[in-house]
Scaffold this active site. Sequence first.
Site, PDB file in Angstrom:
ATOM      1  N   ASP A 184     -43.805 -12.036  50.838  1.00  0.00           N
ATOM      2  CA  ASP A 184     -42.517 -11.705  50.052  1.00  0.00           C
ATOM      3  C   ASP A 184     -41.527 -12.832  50.216  1.00  0.00           C
ATOM      4  O   ASP A 184     -41.753 -13.796  51.159  1.00  0.00           O
ATOM      5  CB  ASP A 184     -41.875 -10.399  50.608  1.00  0.00           C
ATOM      6  CG  ASP A 184     -41.085  -9.721  49.381  1.00  0.00           C
ATOM      7  OD1 ASP A 184     -40.902  -8.622  49.292  1.00  0.00           O
ATOM      8  OD2 ASP A 184     -40.471 -10.743  48.614  1.00  0.00           O
ATOM      9  N   GLU A 226     -33.001  -3.440  45.306  1.00  0.00           N
ATOM     10  CA  GLU A 226     -33.351  -3.652  46.768  1.00  0.00           C
ATOM     11  C   GLU A 226     -32.228  -3.028  47.693  1.00  0.00           C
ATOM     12  O   GLU A 226     -31.729  -1.836  47.555  1.00  0.00           O
ATOM     13  CB  GLU A 226     -33.581  -4.948  47.223  1.00  0.00           C
ATOM     14  CG  GLU A 226     -34.785  -5.666  46.511  1.00  0.00           C
ATOM     15  CD  GLU A 226     -35.387  -6.939  46.745  1.00  0.00           C
ATOM     16  OE1 GLU A 226     -35.335  -7.788  46.035  1.00  0.00           O
ATOM     17  OE2 GLU A 226     -35.662  -7.058  48.234  1.00  0.00           O
TER      18      GLU A 226
END
Length: 630
Positions: A324, A520
Site C-alpha cells: 500500500d 479511509e
Amino acid sequence: MKNWFAAVLALVSLVVAGTVVLRQQVPVEAAAPQAAKTGQAALTAFDPQVDKLLAQMTLDEKVGQMTQAEQGELPKDLSDVDGLFLGSVFSGGNSDPSPANTVQDWTEMYDRLMARSLKTRLKIPILFGIDAVHGHSNVVGATIFPHNVALGATRNAKLVEEVHRLTALEVRATGIQWTFAPCVTVPQDIRWGRAYEGFSEDPALVAELGAAAVRGLQGTNLADPLRILACAKHFAGDGGTVWGTGRPEANGPRRPLDQGDVTLDEPDIKRIHMQGYISALKQGVGTIMPSYNSWKGVKASASERLLTGILKKEMGFEGFVISDYNALDDIPGDFRSDIKTSINAGMDMVMVPSKYKEFYRLLKSLAESGEVPMARIDDAVRRILRVKFAMGLMDPKRNQLADRKLQASVGSAEHRAVARQAVRESLVLLKNDKKLLPIAATAKRIHVAGVGANDIGIQAGGWTITWQGQAGPVTKGTTILDGLKAAVKSGTNVTYAADGSGAAGADLAVVVVGERPYAEMFGDTTDLAINKDDLAALAAVKASGVPYVVVVLSGRPVILGDIATSAGAIVAAWWPGTEGQGVADVLTGTYKPTGKLAFTWPKSVAQLPLNKQSKNAAEALYPFGFGLSY
Ligand code: GLC
C-alpha cells in the site's frame, strides 16, 4: 442401441467421477488456484519465458521492476521511468494528469509513460495502476457506479461482474491496465471509515461478490485487451481492527479503527477476513495488496506468516504482492530495515510514491549485501513478470499504447444504464408502513429537500475525482432531484429547497439526508451521525406537517434516532454514484425495491460492533438481510 448408450453413459460417468476424485486428492498448496474453475492459465505456465528473461536481467533491472512510483512525482521528462527500469507507475486518489482531468489527458499521460518504459534495454512495459474502485473514479466524465456497500445490497453477482467489466473497459480507454480493486474487506465495525469499500459484514457474501468483481475486471484471460489486472485488497483483516487501536496521528488523537490491530487467532482471521482472497485466487486474481493494519502487533506488510506462509504457500498465490501507499514506513525501524523486513516477508513490489529513488538505492544495497537474498529478489521479479507475460505485455507484436477507439465508451449511455440498474437494485426499503411509496401518480406536488438531493459529489461519495470525494458538480451525472423531475407523471410538480423550506401544501416531501463524502481514516467516526444541515432540513419539513419520505445517502448504516418512527418511509440509497435517476426509479415505482441489507443497521452506537452473529443481533434497528418491497 440402448446397451450401447448405457455403456457410453457408464464410461462418461466413470471419467467424470475420476476427475472429481483426482481434483479432491490434489493437496490445496499444490493446486495452483489460478488454474481452477476460470480456465485461466495458471501464472506459473509462463515460467519458461519468465526465467529466460530473468536470466538476462541485471540487478538494476530487477530492483526497478519491484519499484512503483507515483506519476506526479516523476521528473517532467519522465527519465526515471527508463533510467530506473521502473516496473510500475500509479496515480493516487488525488493524482490527475496535466493540463486537465480529461480522458484525452489521461490517455496522453499513459502513452508517454509507456513509450518511456519501452526505451529500456529489455523493453519491459510498465504496469499503470489506479484506484478504479467504483468505475474509473478519478476521471471526469467516467461512469461512477455505486460503492461496494451498495453492490452488496443487490445480492446480484452477475450485475457486480458486469459493473466491473464496464469499469475495466473505461479504464482501458485511457490505456491504464491495472486497478487496485476489488476491496474484499469484511468490515465488522461500521464506524470504520472504509466500511463502504466492503460488500458486506458477511464473509460468504464478500467471497461471492469479490470473485464476481475479479471475473468482471480480468475476464478469464489476462491478455484480453478489454480487461484489466485486478488487485484484491487489503490483506488481511483491514475490517477487523479493535476499537481504539487505529492509526496514530502526529497532530491529534489516534484514529479509532483505521490501520489498527487485529487480535483474532489464525483460524478466525482466516474464517472472517480471508474468504474473499480464496475466492479471488480461484478467479486468478493477479495481484494482492497487504493491509496497513497489523495482526497481533505485526504490520501486515512485515508479516512473513501472512505474505509467505499463508498467502503464497498455503493459498498458492502465484501473482505478485504490491504494497500500500508508503505502507513500509509504518514498520518499526528506519527505511532500510523496513525494506529488508518487508521484502523478506514476501512483498514483491513497493508503492513508494515520491521516495522511489531512495527505495531503489536501498533495495539494491540490501541485495548486494545479501541481507535480501537474490533468491527472494528473483522470486519477486518472477511473479511480476509472470503477470506481465500473462497480460500480453511482453508480446513484441502487441501495441502497448492506449486503444483510442475505446474512448467513446467512457461515460456512455449504455454504461450509465447499467449503473442505473445497479442503483435500483442496491436501494433498500427500510420502512413504508403508510404506503407513501411508490409516489402516487395523482400527486400534485412533491417537495424535495436536503443538499444531497441535488449534488452529484455527495451522491457519489468518497474516491470520486478526488481521494476524499467532495460535494458539488464534480462530474457528469444525474442528481436524485433531476431523476425525480424526469420520472414523475406530467401532472406532478416537483419543487426543491435544500433547507426544507416551502414544503407546506405539498402532497409529499422527499428529504435526502446522510453523510458527506470521506475516505479511509477521515471516515472513522464515533457517532455515525447524519449531517446537521440535513437534520435541519428534515426539521423544517417535519414542521410543515407534510408526510415525508427519508432517503439516506451514506457510506454505511447511520443512526436514525427518531427518524425511524417519525418518517413515513425510509430508503437506504448508500452512495449510488452518477446515476441518481436509479433512486427516482424506486421512489416512483418504476422499479420495485429488491435490495437487502448487507450490513446490520444499529439503533445506537452503544451496540457496536454489531453483526448478524453478535449476541445482541436481535436488538438491531434493521437486521442483516432486511429489505421491504412494494
Ligand atoms: C491508499 C489505500 C489503497 C489504495 C492506495 C493507492 O492509501 O489504502 O486502498 O489502493 O493507497 O491509492
